[in-house]
Design a protein around this motif. Structure first.
Motif, mmCIF file in Angstrom:
data_model
loop_
_atom_site.group_PDB
_atom_site.id
_atom_site.type_symbol
_atom_site.label_atom_id
_atom_site.label_comp_id
_atom_site.label_asym_id
_atom_site.label_seq_id
_atom_site.Cartn_x
_atom_site.Cartn_y
_atom_site.Cartn_z
ATOM 1 N N LEU A 75 4.069 1.170 2.232
ATOM 2 C CA LEU A 75 3.900 0.147 3.271
ATOM 3 C C LEU A 75 3.757 -1.246 2.637
ATOM 4 O O LEU A 75 2.930 -1.448 1.764
ATOM 5 C CB LEU A 75 2.639 0.442 4.097
ATOM 6 C CG LEU A 75 2.359 -0.568 5.187
ATOM 7 C CD1 LEU A 75 2.723 0.034 6.548
ATOM 8 C CD2 LEU A 75 0.913 -1.006 5.200
ATOM 9 N N ALA A 107 2.402 -4.572 3.309
ATOM 10 C CA ALA A 107 1.507 -5.224 4.267
ATOM 11 C C ALA A 107 1.734 -6.728 4.290
ATOM 12 O O ALA A 107 1.632 -7.373 5.333
ATOM 13 C CB ALA A 107 0.054 -4.913 3.919
ATOM 14 N N PHE A 141 0.890 -1.161 0.000
ATOM 15 C CA PHE A 141 0.000 0.000 0.000
ATOM 16 C C PHE A 141 0.926 1.209 0.000
ATOM 17 O O PHE A 141 1.436 1.592 1.049
ATOM 18 C CB PHE A 141 -0.886 0.021 1.248
ATOM 19 C CG PHE A 141 -1.876 -1.110 1.338
ATOM 20 C CD1 PHE A 141 -2.984 -1.173 0.486
ATOM 21 C CD2 PHE A 141 -1.728 -2.111 2.290
ATOM 22 C CE1 PHE A 141 -3.906 -2.199 0.579
ATOM 23 C CE2 PHE A 141 -2.653 -3.144 2.389
ATOM 24 C CZ PHE A 141 -3.742 -3.191 1.531
ATOM 25 N N HIS A 157 -7.474 -14.519 17.391
ATOM 26 C CA HIS A 157 -6.614 -13.971 18.448
ATOM 27 C C HIS A 157 -6.651 -14.814 19.716
ATOM 28 O O HIS A 157 -5.747 -14.722 20.544
ATOM 29 C CB HIS A 157 -7.001 -12.527 18.762
ATOM 30 C CG HIS A 157 -6.452 -11.556 17.769
ATOM 31 N ND1 HIS A 157 -5.112 -11.255 17.689
ATOM 32 C CD2 HIS A 157 -7.044 -10.837 16.798
ATOM 33 C CE1 HIS A 157 -4.904 -10.381 16.717
ATOM 34 N NE2 HIS A 157 -6.071 -10.116 16.148
ATOM 35 N N PRO A 167 0.673 -10.408 15.553
ATOM 36 C CA PRO A 167 0.240 -9.173 16.204
ATOM 37 C C PRO A 167 -0.630 -8.308 15.288
ATOM 38 O O PRO A 167 -0.678 -8.553 14.075
ATOM 39 C CB PRO A 167 1.557 -8.447 16.519
ATOM 40 C CG PRO A 167 2.660 -9.314 16.058
ATOM 41 C CD PRO A 167 2.112 -10.495 15.351
ATOM 42 N N ASN A 168 -1.280 -7.293 15.853
ATOM 43 C CA ASN A 168 -2.071 -6.361 15.040
ATOM 44 C C ASN A 168 -1.206 -5.784 13.925
ATOM 45 O O ASN A 168 -0.057 -5.420 14.154
ATOM 46 C CB ASN A 168 -2.590 -5.198 15.899
ATOM 47 C CG ASN A 168 -3.646 -5.663 16.877
ATOM 48 O OD1 ASN A 168 -4.304 -6.682 16.656
ATOM 49 N ND2 ASN A 168 -3.799 -4.932 17.967
ATOM 50 N N GLY A 169 -1.772 -5.727 12.728
ATOM 51 C CA GLY A 169 -1.061 -5.128 11.601
ATOM 52 C C GLY A 169 -0.080 -6.073 10.930
ATOM 53 O O GLY A 169 0.679 -5.680 10.036
ATOM 54 N N ALA A 170 -0.078 -7.348 11.321
ATOM 55 C CA ALA A 170 0.898 -8.304 10.759
ATOM 56 C C ALA A 170 0.614 -8.650 9.297
ATOM 57 O O ALA A 170 1.488 -9.147 8.584
ATOM 58 C CB ALA A 170 0.904 -9.581 11.591
ATOM 59 N N GLY A 171 -0.636 -8.419 8.856
ATOM 60 C CA GLY A 171 -0.966 -8.713 7.460
ATOM 61 C C GLY A 171 -1.950 -9.859 7.291
ATOM 62 O O GLY A 171 -2.169 -10.351 6.173
ATOM 63 N N LYS A 172 -2.592 -10.279 8.371
ATOM 64 C CA LYS A 172 -3.481 -11.447 8.323
ATOM 65 C C LYS A 172 -4.721 -11.188 7.459
ATOM 66 O O LYS A 172 -5.023 -11.965 6.544
ATOM 67 C CB LYS A 172 -3.909 -11.845 9.755
ATOM 68 C CG LYS A 172 -2.736 -12.098 10.699
ATOM 69 C CD LYS A 172 -3.181 -12.459 12.099
ATOM 70 C CE LYS A 172 -3.939 -11.362 12.833
ATOM 71 N NZ LYS A 172 -3.138 -10.169 13.199
ATOM 72 N N THR A 173 -5.427 -10.088 7.765
ATOM 73 C CA THR A 173 -6.645 -9.793 6.993
ATOM 74 C C THR A 173 -6.298 -9.481 5.540
ATOM 75 O O THR A 173 -7.020 -9.886 4.619
ATOM 76 C CB THR A 173 -7.414 -8.612 7.637
ATOM 77 O OG1 THR A 173 -7.713 -8.973 8.988
ATOM 78 C CG2 THR A 173 -8.705 -8.311 6.907
ATOM 79 N N THR A 174 -5.194 -8.797 5.332
ATOM 80 C CA THR A 174 -4.772 -8.507 3.947
ATOM 81 C C THR A 174 -4.558 -9.817 3.184
ATOM 82 O O THR A 174 -4.961 -9.933 2.019
ATOM 83 C CB THR A 174 -3.473 -7.656 3.950
ATOM 84 O OG1 THR A 174 -3.728 -6.452 4.677
ATOM 85 C CG2 THR A 174 -3.022 -7.321 2.539
HETATM 86 N N1 LIG Z 1 -6.513 -0.677 2.362
HETATM 87 C C1 LIG Z 1 -5.397 -0.373 3.014
HETATM 88 N N2 LIG Z 1 -4.705 0.754 2.713
HETATM 89 C C2 LIG Z 1 -3.555 1.048 3.362
HETATM 90 N N3 LIG Z 1 -3.009 0.293 4.325
HETATM 91 C C3 LIG Z 1 -3.645 -0.831 4.667
HETATM 92 C C4 LIG Z 1 -4.867 -1.223 4.039
HETATM 93 N N4 LIG Z 1 -5.275 -2.399 4.583
HETATM 94 C C5 LIG Z 1 -4.350 -2.727 5.518
HETATM 95 N N5 LIG Z 1 -3.376 -1.790 5.579
HETATM 96 C C6 LIG Z 1 -2.192 -1.830 6.436
HETATM 97 O O1 LIG Z 1 -1.526 -3.062 6.195
HETATM 98 C C7 LIG Z 1 -0.988 -3.605 7.405
HETATM 99 C C8 LIG Z 1 -1.552 -4.992 7.621
HETATM 100 O O2 LIG Z 1 -2.942 -4.879 7.977
HETATM 101 P P1 LIG Z 1 -3.887 -6.122 8.240
HETATM 102 O O3 LIG Z 1 -5.250 -5.580 8.491
HETATM 103 O O4 LIG Z 1 -3.710 -7.114 7.175
HETATM 104 O O5 LIG Z 1 -3.275 -6.680 9.593
HETATM 105 P P2 LIG Z 1 -3.852 -7.794 10.560
HETATM 106 O O6 LIG Z 1 -2.734 -8.726 10.828
HETATM 107 O O7 LIG Z 1 -5.102 -8.359 10.002
HETATM 108 O O8 LIG Z 1 -4.171 -6.952 11.869
HETATM 109 P P3 LIG Z 1 -5.376 -7.048 12.951
HETATM 110 O O9 LIG Z 1 -5.048 -8.203 13.832
HETATM 111 O O10 LIG Z 1 -5.261 -5.741 13.665
HETATM 112 O O11 LIG Z 1 -6.661 -7.201 12.193
HETATM 113 C C9 LIG Z 1 -1.343 -2.601 8.500
HETATM 114 O O12 LIG Z 1 -0.223 -1.762 8.702
HETATM 115 C C10 LIG Z 1 -2.514 -1.847 7.923
HETATM 116 O O13 LIG Z 1 -2.575 -0.539 8.444
#
Ligand SMILES: Nc1ncnc2c1ncn2[C@@H]1O[C@H](COP(=O)(O)OP(=O)(O)OP(=O)(O)O)[C@@H](O)[C@H]1O
Length: 240
Positions: A14, A16, A11, A198, A35-42
């Motif tokens: 960044l 992700a 992104f 989690h 951890p939060n922000g690790a990239g799981k949902t992405t």
């Molecule tokens: N659409 C987007 N645009 C910009 N940055 C994004 C976008 N989606 C996710 N990110 C960033 O990508 C990184 C990974 O986010 P992601 O949501 O995949 O993490 P996660 O592991 O699922 O976290 P959580 O446990 O908090 O849900 C984070 O730094 C987030 O801010």
């Protein structure tokens, strides 16, 4: 079953998800933690087509599906369950499941043929998802936990083979979380599942294997016991 190679999502500046390699074995429950922000949902959004990767491939049934539309990917048998349940408050459980079943079998021809009611399929998935007593209840009258189970039942009704779960137990109390565990046990072996969760006790109990993500990359993949005993995992994730 589903093979991810070199998957990267940027992104802007960044990164992700970075150069991810992951293989889902048929019928396994694969936990995805970090951890939060690790990239799981992405990662899940890349598999379902909600996001297009910057680089990398996702191979399913012999085809690279990376960057295809969410509808095309869902129609191939990859379903997802959302963190926030999406439902129609005034519609019964039965009708939700019928729509989900119909949607998965929609073809050009089905517009011209009488609509089936899928009673058998609906009863089967409702039983797996602990909703067999609630088929005629409207969604707004279900408990919070049951609404989550409805979401799972809808993915099952769509005849998904691979199911991606984003925190299926988020916000649930202890007994509802236990029900989620039982539902997954009933599904075990019949579906290939990737589960972001989690609740480490739940993910340990459920998963055949666990992958730990950190800053978009894989820290380790292994059996639940090995992963929980891993010193780096303890440091970055379990906070020990
Ligand atoms: N659409 C987007 N645009 C910009 N940055 C994004 C976008 N989606 C996710 N990110 C960033 O990508 C990184 C990974 O986010 P992601 O949501 O995949 O993490 P996660 O592991 O699922 O976290 P959580 O446990 O908090 O849900 C984070 O730094 C987030 O801010």
């Amino acid at each position: 079953m589903l093979s991810i190679e070199g998957l990267t999502k940027e992104f802007g500046s960044l990164v992700a998800v970075e150069d991810l390699n992951l293989e889902l074995e048929p019928g396994e429950i694969h936990g995805l933690i970090g951890p939060n922000g690790a990239g799981k949902t992405t990662t899940i959004n890349l598999i379902t087509g909600e996001l297009s990767p910057t680089r990398g491939t996702i191979t399913y049934k012999g085809e690279n599906i990376a960057g295809r539309s969410p509808t095309a990917i869902a129609n191939m048998g990859i379903g997802r369950s959302f963190q926030v349940v999406q439902y129609f408050p005034e519609m019964t459980v039965r009708k939700h499941l019928r729509l989900a079943a119909r949607d998965s079998k929609r073809t050009v021809l089905s517009a011209f043929t009488p609509q089936e009611d899928y009673t058998e399929e609906i009863e089967e998935v409702a039983e797996i998802a602990h909703l067999d007593g609630e088929l005629d209840t409207v969604a707004k009258n279900l408990s919070h936990g049951e609404q989550r189970f409805l979401d799972i039942a809808m993915v099952l009704a769509m005849e998904s083979e691979v199911i991606l779960f984003d925190e299926p137990a988020a916000g649930l109390n202890q007994s509802e979380t236990e029900e989620v565990r039982q539902i997954f046990e009933e599904m075990r072996g019949d579906y290939t599942m990737l589960v972001i969760e989690h609740d480490i006790d739940l993910v340990r109990a459920l998963s055949d294997r666990i992958t730990v993500l950190h800053n978009g990359s894989i820290l380790t993949t292994g059996s639940p016991d090995d992963v929980v005993a891993n010193e780096t995992v303890k440091e970055v994730y379990l906070g020990e």
